[in-house]
Design a protein around this motif. Structure first.
Motif, short mmCIF file in Angstrom:
data_model
loop_
_atom_site.label_atom_id
_atom_site.label_comp_id
_atom_site.label_asym_id
_atom_site.label_seq_id
_atom_site.Cartn_x
_atom_site.Cartn_y
_atom_site.Cartn_z
N SER A 118 -14.98 -22.33 42.64
CA SER A 118 -14.72 -23.33 43.86
C SER A 118 -15.96 -24.18 43.86
CB SER A 118 -14.65 -22.54 45.16
OG SER A 118 -13.55 -21.85 45.11
N SER A 148 -7.26 -13.13 39.76
CA SER A 148 -6.10 -13.54 39.60
C SER A 148 -6.02 -15.09 38.86
CB SER A 148 -5.60 -13.80 41.22
OG SER A 148 -6.48 -14.51 41.83
N GLY A 149 -4.79 -15.51 38.86
CA GLY A 149 -4.41 -16.94 38.34
C GLY A 149 -5.01 -17.73 39.24
N TRP A 150 -5.25 -17.70 40.54
CA TRP A 150 -5.81 -18.52 41.39
C TRP A 150 -7.45 -18.81 40.98
CZ3 TRP A 150 -9.93 -17.68 44.88
CH2 TRP A 150 -10.32 -18.67 45.57
N ARG A 151 -8.00 -17.45 40.73
CA ARG A 151 -9.18 -17.25 40.55
C ARG A 151 -9.86 -18.10 39.12
NH1 ARG A 151 -12.86 -16.66 44.49
NH2 ARG A 151 -12.45 -14.77 45.63
N ARG A 152 -8.71 -17.95 38.04
CA ARG A 152 -8.88 -18.68 36.92
C ARG A 152 -9.03 -20.14 37.32
NH1 ARG A 152 -7.82 -17.55 30.90
NH2 ARG A 152 -8.55 -19.36 29.94
N GLN A 153 -8.16 -20.60 38.10
CA GLN A 153 -7.83 -22.28 38.33
C GLN A 153 -9.26 -22.70 39.06
OE1 GLN A 153 -4.20 -22.50 40.47
NE2 GLN A 153 -3.08 -23.01 38.68
N ALA A 154 -10.01 -21.74 39.89
CA ALA A 154 -10.95 -21.95 40.68
C ALA A 154 -12.32 -21.75 39.86
CB ALA A 154 -11.16 -21.46 42.20
#
Length: 188
Positions: A118, A148-154
């Motif tokens: 982030s 998670s996938g969200w962590r990878r995006q962030a």
């Protein structure tokens, strides 16, 4: 007189007396004993000490600006974890990221690496493949969590505060897995 000392060691000595001169002490090691002594002498690298510290703090409450056992924020946990291993870090996540020139990609993450998310607003430490330990946010506690996938995006980047330790640990693991020297006997 002979006495087993463990690790495949046998100590042989004769009792001292006023009339008899001292005889040398004999110490015999076999291959398995030497391997066990060598393996016990291996010191854990800094990243392993830092990771053990962070994992031991699981369950400690998140406290904004916290950097003690009464509560941690994300960068405070990393600061204290690496401090316990003898590596000094700056206070905030952005400063911690900027303190290292070499950056680590998502695909090259190893335990002990610090991962940032982030826009450098959050940091955690890789605990094992696919997981990190971190202090998430207010109302939560220090915990280990799956990436998670969200962590990878962030994902904003990663650093390795103990690069020599990561290399040395790989060599130590290889050494520990090696068989004991065959038929080796040393007498001292």
């Amino acid at each position: 007189m002979s006495a087993p000392l463990g690790l495949g060691l046998v100590l042989t000595a004769s009792p001292a007396s006023a009339s008899a001169p001292e005889k040398p002490v004999t110490l015999t090691l076999d291959g398995a004993g030497i391997k066990e002594i060598r393996d016990k002498a291996l010191k854990p690298p800094a990243w392993k000490k830092a990771l053990a510290f962070a994992m031991a703090e699981r369950g400690t409450p998140y406290v904004w600006g916290g950097a003690s056992a009464s509560g941690y924020d994300c960068s405070g946990l990393m600061l204290r974890a690496y401090e316990s291993a003898g590596i000094e870090l700056p206070r905030t996540a952005a400063e911690q990221y900027s303190a290292f020139d070499r950056k680590i990609s998502w695909d090259d993450l190893k335990p002990g690496d610090m991962v940032f998310f982030s826009g450098l607003g959050h940091v955690g430490m890789i605990s094992r493949p696919g997981y990190m330990v971190h202090a998430p946010h207010s109302g939560d506690v220090v915990k280990e969590e799956r990436l998670s996938g969200w962590r990878r995006q962030a994902f904003a980047g990663a650093v390795r505060p103990d690069p020599k330790g990561v290399t040395a640990w790989a060599a130590q693991i290889k050494q520990r897995r090696a068989p004991a020297p065959a038929m080796l006997t040393a007498s001292l």
